[in-house]
Structure formats: structure tokens, C-alpha cells
Motif scaffolding. Structure first.
Motif, short mmCIF file in Angstrom:
data_model
loop_
_atom_site.label_atom_id
_atom_site.label_comp_id
_atom_site.label_asym_id
_atom_site.label_seq_id
_atom_site.Cartn_x
_atom_site.Cartn_y
_atom_site.Cartn_z
N ARG A 1 -74.41 16.60 14.35
CA ARG A 1 -73.64 15.86 14.51
C ARG A 1 -72.66 16.29 15.82
NH1 ARG A 1 -71.60 11.47 11.44
NH2 ARG A 1 -69.92 12.60 10.78
N CYS A 2 -73.32 16.69 16.78
CA CYS A 2 -72.56 17.35 17.79
C CYS A 2 -71.88 16.17 18.63
CB CYS A 2 -73.61 18.13 18.91
SG CYS A 2 -74.34 19.21 18.18
N VAL A 3 -70.82 16.49 19.25
CA VAL A 3 -69.93 15.32 20.06
C VAL A 3 -70.57 15.22 21.31
CG1 VAL A 3 -67.67 14.98 20.94
CG2 VAL A 3 -67.93 16.27 18.98
N CYS A 4 -71.23 16.06 21.93
CA CYS A 4 -71.75 16.01 23.26
C CYS A 4 -73.07 15.64 23.15
CB CYS A 4 -71.50 17.39 23.93
SG CYS A 4 -69.97 17.90 24.45
N ILE A 5 -73.61 14.54 24.18
CA ILE A 5 -74.82 14.15 24.19
C ILE A 5 -75.50 14.70 25.56
CG2 ILE A 5 -76.44 12.28 24.31
CD1 ILE A 5 -74.26 10.69 22.72
N LYS A 6 -74.64 14.38 26.43
CA LYS A 6 -74.99 14.85 27.69
C LYS A 6 -74.07 15.77 28.29
CE LYS A 6 -74.86 12.66 31.81
NZ LYS A 6 -74.44 11.47 32.53
N ILE A 7 -74.49 16.68 29.06
CA ILE A 7 -73.66 17.82 29.37
C ILE A 7 -73.63 17.88 30.91
CG2 ILE A 7 -73.37 20.49 29.46
CD1 ILE A 7 -73.53 20.37 26.82
N SER A 8 -72.23 18.00 31.51
CA SER A 8 -72.26 17.80 32.84
C SER A 8 -72.28 19.06 33.59
CB SER A 8 -70.65 17.32 33.21
OG SER A 8 -70.34 17.49 34.53
N ASP A 9 -72.90 19.28 34.72
CA ASP A 9 -73.13 20.27 35.31
C ASP A 9 -72.05 20.64 36.70
OD1 ASP A 9 -74.12 22.76 34.17
OD2 ASP A 9 -76.20 21.92 34.22
N GLN A 10 -71.34 19.43 36.74
CA GLN A 10 -70.36 19.19 37.96
C GLN A 10 -69.48 20.35 37.78
OE1 GLN A 10 -69.95 14.75 37.56
NE2 GLN A 10 -69.25 15.22 39.68
N PRO A 11 -69.00 20.82 38.84
CA PRO A 11 -67.93 21.97 38.70
C PRO A 11 -66.42 21.35 38.56
CG PRO A 11 -68.47 21.41 41.13
CD PRO A 11 -69.42 20.49 40.42
N VAL A 12 -65.88 21.75 37.62
CA VAL A 12 -64.65 21.34 37.41
C VAL A 12 -63.43 22.47 37.64
CG1 VAL A 12 -64.98 19.78 35.61
CG2 VAL A 12 -64.93 22.15 34.90
N ASN A 13 -62.35 22.14 38.02
CA ASN A 13 -61.34 23.30 38.03
C ASN A 13 -60.24 22.74 37.23
OD1 ASN A 13 -58.94 22.34 39.69
ND2 ASN A 13 -60.70 21.86 41.22
N LEU A 14 -59.48 24.06 36.64
CA LEU A 14 -58.37 23.90 35.93
C LEU A 14 -57.33 22.86 36.39
CD1 LEU A 14 -57.58 25.38 33.25
CD2 LEU A 14 -56.38 27.06 34.44
#
Lengths: 72, 72
Positions: B8-21
């Protein structure tokens, strides 16, 4: 026109009670922004769903963040 | 009785795009539990409210967590 922007922080009171990762259902981190000048960390407790604002400067919080980035 | 607990994980696909705070409205951290074996980190983007699952092992995420614990 108000001279000072009203603060729209989520946290009013900050808990200094120790928390550990295992007792948390989730942790919300709200970065500092125009509406609130400081980072806010809101923990939702597993036991009762209680939300608690954590002290971002506390050692417990630093350890939690550290253990998250370490866990797989 | 199912032999294996359904994940029952929330995430199906994980994004590898960079994110900043600065581009984040908030960050939700869900610790590993019986219902999902890995830590999940869900970022809500400021721009469009889009939610994105982040790679907990990525450098970007480690840096975000680090900067949160450093900021005041």
C-alpha cells in the motif's frame, strides 16, 4: 493596505517532546516562504493521528531527517 | 486469507527530475511501515500543486533534507 504582511505559519506552538521515526505516520515539511519566514515541520503521530509541530533545530528532528536520507 | 500482504505504498512512479527546496510548497515524508516497505517522499510543487514522488536515494533529496535541518 497593511504595512506588515500577516504571518501565515501553520505552527503556533512548537513541541519539544522527543519523537522517533517509528512513531510517525508522516512528516510534512513546509519550506520557508513569503507567507511564513521559517521552515515548519509537522509530524502526524501513528497512534492517534495527532499533529505536532516539531522544533526544526532540535536534535531529534535532525536525527529523523538524517535517518530518512539513510534508509534505502 | 491472502498469503502476501498487498503493498500500500503511495508512490507508483518515482521521479528522478531534480527538485529544489524553493520550488516546493511542501514535502511529505512517510516512513517505512507494515503497509509499505520503503520510505516515501512526496513533493508538492509550488507552481501547479503537482505531487511528485522523489527518489529517496537521490542526491537532490539528500541535499533538501540537509538544507532543511540547517535552515534556522
Amino acid at each position: 493596505i497593511p504595512l506588515f504582511r500577516t504571518s501565515r505559519c501553520v505552527c503556533i506552538k512548537i513541541s519539544d517532546q522527543p519523537v522517533n521515526l517509528k512513531s510517525l505516520e508522516k512528516l510534512e515539511v513546509i519550506p520557508a516562504s513569503q507567507s511564513c519566514p521559517q521552515v515548519e515541520i509537522i509530524a502526524t503521530m501513528k497512534k492517534n493521528g495527532e499533529k505536532r509541530c516539531l522544533n526544526t533545530k532540535s536534535k531529534a528532528v535532525k536525527n529523523i531527517l538524517k535517518s530518512i536520507s539513510k534508509e534505502r
